[in-house]
Design a protein around this motif. Structure first.
Motif, PDB file in Angstrom:
ATOM      1  N   LEU A   9      -6.497  -2.643  -9.189  1.00 45.15           N
ATOM      2  CA  LEU A   9      -5.809  -2.933  -8.029  1.00 45.15           C
ATOM      3  C   LEU A   9      -4.380  -1.982  -8.483  1.00 45.15           C
ATOM      4  N   GLY A  10      -3.853  -1.997  -9.622  1.00 48.81           N
ATOM      5  CA  GLY A  10      -3.041  -1.115  -9.550  1.00 48.81           C
ATOM      6  C   GLY A  10      -3.018   0.214  -9.437  1.00 48.81           C
ATOM      7  N   LEU A  11      -4.168   0.633 -10.266  1.00 44.03           N
ATOM      8  CA  LEU A  11      -4.620   2.126 -10.008  1.00 44.03           C
ATOM      9  C   LEU A  11      -4.666   2.694  -8.429  1.00 44.03           C
ATOM     10  N   GLY A  12      -5.490   1.572  -7.609  1.00 41.33           N
ATOM     11  CA  GLY A  12      -5.496   1.860  -6.333  1.00 41.33           C
ATOM     12  C   GLY A  12      -4.272   2.150  -5.714  1.00 41.33           C
ATOM     13  N   VAL A  13      -3.272   0.863  -5.899  1.00 40.22           N
ATOM     14  CA  VAL A  13      -1.974   1.283  -5.302  1.00 40.22           C
ATOM     15  C   VAL A  13      -1.097   2.399  -5.707  1.00 40.22           C
ATOM     16  N   LEU A  14      -1.437   2.919  -6.841  1.00 38.60           N
ATOM     17  CA  LEU A  14      -0.724   3.844  -7.279  1.00 38.60           C
ATOM     18  C   LEU A  14      -1.257   5.229  -6.552  1.00 38.60           C
ATOM     19  N   ALA A  15      -2.570   5.249  -6.416  1.00 40.35           N
ATOM     20  CA  ALA A  15      -3.040   6.483  -5.696  1.00 40.35           C
ATOM     21  C   ALA A  15      -2.657   6.180  -4.155  1.00 40.35           C
ATOM     22  N   LEU A  16      -2.592   5.285  -3.778  1.00 36.54           N
ATOM     23  CA  LEU A  16      -1.930   4.938  -2.376  1.00 36.54           C
ATOM     24  C   LEU A  16      -0.672   5.646  -2.127  1.00 36.54           C
ATOM     25  N   SER A  17       0.351   5.320  -3.338  1.00 32.68           N
ATOM     26  CA  SER A  17       1.716   5.829  -3.021  1.00 32.68           C
ATOM     27  C   SER A  17       1.754   7.459  -2.807  1.00 32.68           C
ATOM     28  N   HIS A 216      -8.072   3.438  -1.480  1.00 35.78           N
ATOM     29  CA  HIS A 216      -8.734   2.245  -0.408  1.00 35.78           C
ATOM     30  C   HIS A 216      -9.808   1.880  -0.967  1.00 35.78           C
ATOM     31  N   THR A 217     -10.757   2.390  -1.942  1.00 33.15           N
ATOM     32  CA  THR A 217     -11.964   2.133  -2.419  1.00 33.15           C
ATOM     33  C   THR A 217     -11.523   0.847  -3.461  1.00 33.15           C
ATOM     34  N   SER A 218     -10.451   1.329  -4.259  1.00 35.55           N
ATOM     35  CA  SER A 218     -10.050   0.355  -5.426  1.00 35.55           C
ATOM     36  C   SER A 218      -9.544  -1.048  -4.572  1.00 35.55           C
ATOM     37  N   VAL A 219      -8.758  -0.803  -3.430  1.00 36.27           N
ATOM     38  CA  VAL A 219      -8.259  -2.133  -2.707  1.00 36.27           C
ATOM     39  C   VAL A 219      -9.454  -2.878  -2.463  1.00 36.27           C
ATOM     40  N   ILE A 235      -0.427  -4.156  -2.114  1.00 31.64           N
ATOM     41  CA  ILE A 235      -0.375  -2.982  -1.445  1.00 31.64           C
ATOM     42  C   ILE A 235       1.152  -2.689  -1.096  1.00 31.64           C
ATOM     43  N   LEU A 236       1.936  -3.540  -1.130  1.00 31.80           N
ATOM     44  CA  LEU A 236       3.468  -3.278  -0.852  1.00 31.80           C
ATOM     45  C   LEU A 236       3.910  -2.372  -2.208  1.00 31.80           C
ATOM     46  N   GLY A 237       3.199  -2.174  -3.113  1.00 33.66           N
ATOM     47  CA  GLY A 237       3.765  -1.348  -4.358  1.00 33.66           C
ATOM     48  C   GLY A 237       3.568  -0.047  -3.887  1.00 33.66           C
ATOM     49  N   GLU A 238       2.949   0.269  -2.606  1.00 33.61           N
ATOM     50  CA  GLU A 238       2.865   1.681  -2.291  1.00 33.61           C
ATOM     51  C   GLU A 238       4.088   2.192  -1.754  1.00 33.61           C
ATOM     52  N   PRO A 239       4.999   1.673  -0.848  1.00 34.47           N
ATOM     53  CA  PRO A 239       6.264   2.200  -0.436  1.00 34.47           C
ATOM     54  C   PRO A 239       7.041   2.252  -1.633  1.00 34.47           C
ATOM     55  N   VAL A 240       6.934   1.361  -2.639  1.00 31.88           N
ATOM     56  CA  VAL A 240       7.885   1.250  -3.944  1.00 31.88           C
ATOM     57  C   VAL A 240       7.582   2.762  -4.690  1.00 31.88           C
ATOM     58  N   GLY A 241       6.076   2.994  -4.810  1.00 29.82           N
ATOM     59  CA  GLY A 241       5.541   4.447  -5.204  1.00 29.82           C
ATOM     60  C   GLY A 241       6.059   5.508  -4.621  1.00 29.82           C
ATOM     61  N   ALA A 242       5.950   5.362  -3.315  1.00 34.71           N
ATOM     62  CA  ALA A 242       6.213   6.762  -2.495  1.00 34.71           C
ATOM     63  C   ALA A 242       7.699   7.033  -2.668  1.00 34.71           C
ATOM     64  N   THR A 243       8.625   5.961  -2.458  1.00 38.11           N
ATOM     65  CA  THR A 243      10.084   6.306  -2.861  1.00 38.11           C
ATOM     66  C   THR A 243      10.419   6.792  -4.235  1.00 38.11           C
ATOM     67  N   LEU A 244       9.702   6.406  -5.374  1.00 37.95           N
ATOM     68  CA  LEU A 244      10.072   6.913  -6.513  1.00 37.95           C
ATOM     69  C   LEU A 244       9.522   8.368  -6.574  1.00 37.95           C
ATOM     70  N   TRP A 245       7.994   8.566  -5.917  1.00 30.28           N
ATOM     71  CA  TRP A 245       7.842  10.177  -6.176  1.00 30.28           C
ATOM     72  C   TRP A 245       8.669  10.927  -5.276  1.00 30.28           C
ATOM     73  N   ALA A 246       9.140  10.518  -4.097  1.00 29.80           N
ATOM     74  CA  ALA A 246      10.335  11.052  -3.373  1.00 29.80           C
ATOM     75  C   ALA A 246      11.437  11.536  -4.100  1.00 29.80           C
ATOM     76  N   PHE A 247      11.745  10.476  -5.006  1.00 32.34           N
ATOM     77  CA  PHE A 247      12.993  10.721  -5.869  1.00 32.34           C
ATOM     78  C   PHE A 247      12.712  11.985  -6.788  1.00 32.34           C
ATOM     79  N   LEU A 248      11.387  11.639  -7.219  1.00 24.04           N
ATOM     80  CA  LEU A 248      11.133  12.686  -8.755  1.00 24.04           C
ATOM     81  C   LEU A 248      10.719  14.160  -8.150  1.00 24.04           C
ATOM     82  N   LEU A 249      10.046  14.146  -6.580  1.00 24.42           N
ATOM     83  CA  LEU A 249       9.581  15.626  -6.307  1.00 24.42           C
ATOM     84  C   LEU A 249      10.434  16.136  -5.328  1.00 24.42           C
ATOM     85  N   PHE A 250      11.333  15.366  -4.744  1.00 27.57           N
ATOM     86  CA  PHE A 250      12.015  16.080  -3.451  1.00 27.57           C
ATOM     87  C   PHE A 250      13.530  15.392  -3.848  1.00 27.57           C
TER      88      PHE A 250
END
Length: 278
Positions: A9-17, A216-219, A235-250
């Motif tokens: 599930l953690g791998l799936g949420v990481l992919a979703l992020s 989605h398949t992991s979920v 799955i609410l780990g997704e916006p956390v991951g997206a926020t962190l990726w936005a910090f690192l990438l953008f």
């Protein structure tokens, strides 16, 4: 077993992020991007669809799941045109509340600890999206669509939980993703924008393999082993991951309010996880 479920599930949420940062790199209409993401993701599992003998209920669940998944993306992406991103993200991430209420109605009520996890994580997710929360006028329509997207996402998770008892995983996701892709493609064609162009095919392919096929398949795999409410919280780990990726990438800054939100999401996920016995 517990560690294995957590890892998948953690791998799936990481992919979703990765979905939001990659979506941001595309220039084609968002509904078209979502449609081709679904179609290509579903194509990866298409060979498994005819290999099973579908029961009537299993077929209905797969088609229905694809329909509400398409509805989720259509409502949410449309809301982004009418209200602020902050409002849309904050409202669409309320889906664990809907999952919890619907699960209670359907006879799988969340425990007190799980409700506490839901409350913490949803509050945190809303703080992450907080900022230019829009109120009034056209924004109200967009906010309503975002809430509709949250309800559709909740229904998708509950149908997946039910389908796990009827259908093998790979045929189910192949059918659901394919149906969602076709419906979104029809919506994009109706708007006169059914195709993505140029380099966007690369980004769509990444979305199809990462957030869709892996995420989605992991979920859906986890839904076979966990209550839908617990999966919705994770799955609410997704916006956390997206926020962190936005910090690192953008190089997008993470403010104090967002930092508090990230902490609350993690605490909510931990609280919800401790409520589950495997």
């Amino acid at each position: 077993m517990r560690l294995r479920v957590l890892a998948v599930l953690g791998l799936g949420v990481l992919a979703l992020s990765w979905a939001a940062p990659v979506f941001r790199l595309t220039t084609s209409p968002v509904v078209a991007v979502a449609a081709w993401r679904m179609l290509l993701g579903g194509a990866l599992f298409l060979p498994w669809v005819p290999r099973v003998r579908w029961s009537k209920s299993g077929l209905v669940l797969g088609v229905a799941a694809g329909g509400v998944l398409a509805l989720h993306f259509f409502l949410w992406l449309t809301s982004l045109r009418l209200t602020t991103v902050a409002s849309s993200v904050a409202l669409v991430t309320t889906n664990p509340i809907f999952v919890g209420l619907l699960s209670w109605i359907l006879g799988e009520p969340p425990s007190r600890r799980l409700w506490e996890g839901i409350a913490l994580s949803v509050t945190g997710a809303m703080l992450i999206g907080w900022g230019d929360f829009a109120i009034g006028g056209q924004a109200l329509v967009g906010d309503a669509l975002a809430l509709g997207g949250a309800l559709a996402a909740s229904t998708y998770l509950l149908l997946g939980r039910r389908a796990c008892q009827e259908v093998n995983l790979l045929p189910y996701v192949g059918l659901a993703y394919g149906v969602a892709g076709v419906l979104l493609l029809i919506a994009a064609a109706g708007a006169g924008t059914p195709l993505v162009t140029g380099q966007d095919w690369l980004w769509v392919s990444i979305l199809a393999v990462g957030p869709q096929a892996l995420g989605h398949t992991s979920v859906n795999w986890a839904l076979r082993r966990l209550p839908a409410s617990a999966v919705a919280v994770a799955i609410l780990g997704e916006p956390v991951g997206a926020t962190l990726w936005a910090f690192l990438l953008f190089s997008e800054g993470v403010g104090i309010v967002q930092s508090v939100g990230i902490l609350l999401v993690f605490l909510g996920i931990l609280r919800a996880w401790r409520a589950i016995r495997l």
